[in-house]
Design a protein around this motif. Sequence first.
Motif, PDB file in Angstrom:
ATOM      1  N   GLY A  74      -6.392   1.973   6.784  1.00  0.00           N
ATOM      2  CA  GLY A  74      -6.311   2.910   5.673  1.00  0.00           C
ATOM      3  C   GLY A  74      -5.323   4.028   5.876  1.00  0.00           C
ATOM      4  O   GLY A  74      -5.193   4.920   5.025  1.00  0.00           O
ATOM      5  N   THR A  75      -4.615   4.004   7.000  1.00  0.00           N
ATOM      6  CA  THR A  75      -3.663   5.074   7.303  1.00  0.00           C
ATOM      7  C   THR A  75      -2.616   4.556   8.275  1.00  0.00           C
ATOM      8  O   THR A  75      -2.701   3.431   8.781  1.00  0.00           O
ATOM      9  CB  THR A  75      -4.388   6.291   7.902  1.00  0.00           C
ATOM     10  N   LEU A  76      -1.598   5.376   8.527  1.00  0.00           N
ATOM     11  CA  LEU A  76      -0.543   5.066   9.493  1.00  0.00           C
ATOM     12  C   LEU A  76      -0.430   6.211  10.490  1.00  0.00           C
ATOM     13  O   LEU A  76      -0.730   7.367  10.152  1.00  0.00           O
ATOM     14  CB  LEU A  76       0.801   4.888   8.784  1.00  0.00           C
ATOM     15  N   PRO A  77       0.016   5.916  11.712  1.00  0.00           N
ATOM     16  CA  PRO A  77       0.178   7.002  12.694  1.00  0.00           C
ATOM     17  C   PRO A  77       1.357   7.912  12.386  1.00  0.00           C
ATOM     18  O   PRO A  77       1.452   9.014  12.928  1.00  0.00           O
ATOM     19  CB  PRO A  77       0.387   6.251  14.011  1.00  0.00           C
ATOM     20  N   PHE A  78       2.285   7.442  11.545  1.00  0.00           N
ATOM     21  CA  PHE A  78       3.433   8.233  11.129  1.00  0.00           C
ATOM     22  C   PHE A  78       3.626   8.063   9.625  1.00  0.00           C
ATOM     23  O   PHE A  78       3.163   7.091   9.032  1.00  0.00           O
ATOM     24  CB  PHE A  78       4.721   7.764  11.836  1.00  0.00           C
ATOM     25  N   GLY A 109       0.781  -1.235   0.000  1.00  0.00           N
ATOM     26  CA  GLY A 109       0.000   0.000   0.000  1.00  0.00           C
ATOM     27  C   GLY A 109       0.806   1.276   0.000  1.00  0.00           C
ATOM     28  O   GLY A 109       0.231   2.368   0.117  1.00  0.00           O
ATOM     29  N   LEU A 110       2.130   1.175  -0.146  1.00  0.00           N
ATOM     30  CA  LEU A 110       2.929   2.394  -0.203  1.00  0.00           C
ATOM     31  C   LEU A 110       2.631   3.156  -1.496  1.00  0.00           C
ATOM     32  O   LEU A 110       2.389   2.557  -2.551  1.00  0.00           O
ATOM     33  CB  LEU A 110       4.421   2.071  -0.113  1.00  0.00           C
ATOM     34  N   THR A 111       2.648   4.460  -1.417  1.00  0.00           N
ATOM     35  CA  THR A 111       2.325   5.289  -2.576  1.00  0.00           C
ATOM     36  C   THR A 111       3.505   5.443  -3.515  1.00  0.00           C
ATOM     37  O   THR A 111       3.334   5.753  -4.699  1.00  0.00           O
ATOM     38  CB  THR A 111       1.856   6.678  -2.122  1.00  0.00           C
ATOM     39  N   THR A 112       4.719   5.237  -2.999  1.00  0.00           N
ATOM     40  CA  THR A 112       5.934   5.294  -3.815  1.00  0.00           C
ATOM     41  C   THR A 112       6.754   4.053  -3.552  1.00  0.00           C
ATOM     42  O   THR A 112       6.976   3.681  -2.399  1.00  0.00           O
ATOM     43  CB  THR A 112       6.785   6.545  -3.477  1.00  0.00           C
ATOM     44  N   ALA A 113       7.210   3.403  -4.607  1.00  0.00           N
ATOM     45  CA  ALA A 113       8.127   2.263  -4.491  1.00  0.00           C
ATOM     46  C   ALA A 113       8.886   2.169  -5.799  1.00  0.00           C
ATOM     47  O   ALA A 113       8.286   2.012  -6.869  1.00  0.00           O
ATOM     48  CB  ALA A 113       7.373   0.967  -4.212  1.00  0.00           C
ATOM     49  N   GLN A 114      10.214   2.281  -5.727  1.00  0.00           N
ATOM     50  CA  GLN A 114      10.986   2.350  -6.960  1.00  0.00           C
ATOM     51  C   GLN A 114      12.413   1.871  -6.745  1.00  0.00           C
ATOM     52  O   GLN A 114      12.929   1.883  -5.622  1.00  0.00           O
ATOM     53  CB  GLN A 114      11.024   3.791  -7.471  1.00  0.00           C
ATOM     54  N   LEU A 115      13.044   1.460  -7.853  1.00  0.00           N
ATOM     55  CA  LEU A 115      14.475   1.190  -7.862  1.00  0.00           C
ATOM     56  C   LEU A 115      15.214   2.499  -8.060  1.00  0.00           C
ATOM     57  O   LEU A 115      14.821   3.332  -8.875  1.00  0.00           O
ATOM     58  CB  LEU A 115      14.841   0.241  -9.006  1.00  0.00           C
ATOM     59  N   MET A 116      16.318   2.656  -7.336  1.00  0.00           N
ATOM     60  CA  MET A 116      17.192   3.808  -7.529  1.00  0.00           C
ATOM     61  C   MET A 116      18.595   3.263  -7.772  1.00  0.00           C
ATOM     62  O   MET A 116      19.124   2.515  -6.951  1.00  0.00           O
ATOM     63  CB  MET A 116      17.138   4.748  -6.320  1.00  0.00           C
ATOM     64  N   GLU A 117      19.163   3.628  -8.894  1.00  0.00           N
ATOM     65  CA  GLU A 117      20.435   3.045  -9.309  1.00  0.00           C
ATOM     66  C   GLU A 117      21.600   3.606  -8.495  1.00  0.00           C
ATOM     67  O   GLU A 117      21.580   4.749  -8.034  1.00  0.00           O
ATOM     68  CB  GLU A 117      20.678   3.298 -10.797  1.00  0.00           C
ATOM     69  N   MET A 167       9.227  -8.474   7.683  1.00  0.00           N
ATOM     70  CA  MET A 167       8.309  -8.246   8.798  1.00  0.00           C
ATOM     71  C   MET A 167       7.848  -6.798   8.860  1.00  0.00           C
ATOM     72  O   MET A 167       6.675  -6.520   9.141  1.00  0.00           O
ATOM     73  CB  MET A 167       8.982  -8.659  10.110  1.00  0.00           C
ATOM     74  N   HIS A 168       8.740  -5.867   8.589  1.00  0.00           N
ATOM     75  CA  HIS A 168       8.364  -4.450   8.593  1.00  0.00           C
ATOM     76  C   HIS A 168       7.345  -4.156   7.490  1.00  0.00           C
ATOM     77  O   HIS A 168       6.391  -3.398   7.698  1.00  0.00           O
ATOM     78  CB  HIS A 168       9.600  -3.578   8.393  1.00  0.00           C
ATOM     79  N   VAL A 169       7.568  -4.751   6.320  1.00  0.00           N
ATOM     80  CA  VAL A 169       6.643  -4.541   5.207  1.00  0.00           C
ATOM     81  C   VAL A 169       5.249  -5.051   5.574  1.00  0.00           C
ATOM     82  O   VAL A 169       4.227  -4.393   5.320  1.00  0.00           O
ATOM     83  CB  VAL A 169       7.159  -5.241   3.935  1.00  0.00           C
ATOM     84  N   LYS A 170       5.195  -6.218   6.198  1.00  0.00           N
ATOM     85  CA  LYS A 170       3.900  -6.801   6.558  1.00  0.00           C
ATOM     86  C   LYS A 170       3.225  -6.013   7.685  1.00  0.00           C
ATOM     87  O   LYS A 170       1.982  -5.910   7.710  1.00  0.00           O
ATOM     88  CB  LYS A 170       4.072  -8.267   6.958  1.00  0.00           C
ATOM     89  N   ALA A 171       3.991  -5.464   8.603  1.00  0.00           N
ATOM     90  CA  ALA A 171       3.403  -4.644   9.670  1.00  0.00           C
ATOM     91  C   ALA A 171       2.753  -3.400   9.077  1.00  0.00           C
ATOM     92  O   ALA A 171       1.627  -3.033   9.441  1.00  0.00           O
ATOM     93  CB  ALA A 171       4.481  -4.270  10.692  1.00  0.00           C
ATOM     94  N   VAL A 172       3.454  -2.745   8.151  1.00  0.00           N
ATOM     95  CA  VAL A 172       2.891  -1.566   7.493  1.00  0.00           C
ATOM     96  C   VAL A 172       1.667  -1.953   6.676  1.00  0.00           C
ATOM     97  O   VAL A 172       0.634  -1.264   6.691  1.00  0.00           O
ATOM     98  CB  VAL A 172       3.960  -0.898   6.604  1.00  0.00           C
ATOM     99  N   GLU A 173       1.769  -3.067   5.962  1.00  0.00           N
ATOM    100  CA  GLU A 173       0.632  -3.530   5.157  1.00  0.00           C
ATOM    101  C   GLU A 173      -0.599  -3.741   6.020  1.00  0.00           C
ATOM    102  O   GLU A 173      -1.720  -3.331   5.653  1.00  0.00           O
ATOM    103  CB  GLU A 173       0.997  -4.826   4.445  1.00  0.00           C
TER     104      GLU A 173
END
Length: 455
Positions: free
Chosen positions: A140-144, A54-62, A127-133
Amino acid sequence: MSSQVSQYIRDNRQQHLDQLIEFLRIPSISALSDHKEDVRKAAEWVVESLKGAGLTTAQLMETPGHPVVYGEWSHPDNTHTILVYGHYDVQPVDPVELWDSPPFEPVIHDEKLYARGASDDKGQTFMHVKAVEAMLKVNGTLPFNVKFLIEGEEEIGSPSLDAFVSEHKDLLASDILMISDTPILGKGKPAVCTGLRGLCSLQVDVKGAKGDLHSGLYGGAVQNSIHALVQLLSTLRDEEGRIQVEGFYDGVIEPTEEEREGYKKLGNYEEELKSELGVSELFGEAGYTAREHTWVRPTLEVNGIYGGFQGEGVKTVIPSLAHAKITCRLVPGQDPDTISELIENHLKAHTPPGVTVNTTRFDKGKPFLAPTDHPAFKTATDSYEKVYGEPALFTRMGGSIPVVETFDQVLSIPILLMGFGLPSENFHAPNEHFHLENYDKGIETLLTFWDTLSL
């Protein structure tokens, strides 16, 4: 943490584990050029995982080396930001014959997930990805606001990341950095890591005659490169492991008496360690415990030595070449470049007659020691205790995460090392595994942390 978020994690546990297994199947070995495309494939997998969360930005950066994955979710009403760091690359698997199952064909036995990268660090980053998910899917939101920085070169010393962090300082600006790439003390014994050892590494190449020689025709008249190398290496440490390189301990910051007393309260570790490792005696310089040897004292280790004939049977030669690989774990007060130079000077001064010695420097990283007075550290220990039922202790770790010191210097934010591995999970060794008990409790602890953190 809401009951709905916890239920989401429970309901989707098998699906999430299947996703982690898919991730672990990718042989993203950053040290081996043959796996360059696999490393990139793993980076692309992480991008898709962040998007799916559900992140709004996800990209590869060279970078000049392997790519960095950057992800972000933010809301205009949120005033604080958490940065999560991890790595998707893994160590080589040699010796592969010592694995009980293929390293990139994950299997679960006795609630342990076996695969290269299971604990270091794909599993813990996942685990961090799944916690955020879970929070985004349910609430529908995050506290931070949250940012993810997942790299592909940690296992080779993060050579591209220092420059990346400096160049993208504004992009990475946050209030706190979270990392899960460290162990807890033991089963059911949570810990917040407050210190990491640094690292420097060298290859030593010894050359004698212009080529291998017949040991009958020349033996006794010409220096043997392997004997010379062994003689040279023996000058680096004394019988108790104290390092004999001049200036090696200059500037070392000793742990405080209060810290040493705290380690004593953790109980006797020596007998447990001997049993775990299958050795009759431990080793180390006098005056320090086993925990202190691995947490707060520097080391110099020969990691590999080779030369001459390696095949079946005997070949009667005097080898022309011999090689060794050396690493040092460094503590606060030591600089990897300075230590490398001191070792090179020592080797030059002690080179036996009849050979020449050359060195090549490889991975390096500075040691790190975190202040623990930031409120996030209290939230972390409380979160562990709520989930594990045991108070979390402050510890150090003998390993290295080279970029942590860079984060500290460039971003100037508190760095919280909340790991969930166990020391016995064979990081960097055959049969690496991750206890699913800590996978489950780890996600719950992270969710509790996010839910109760106040900045």
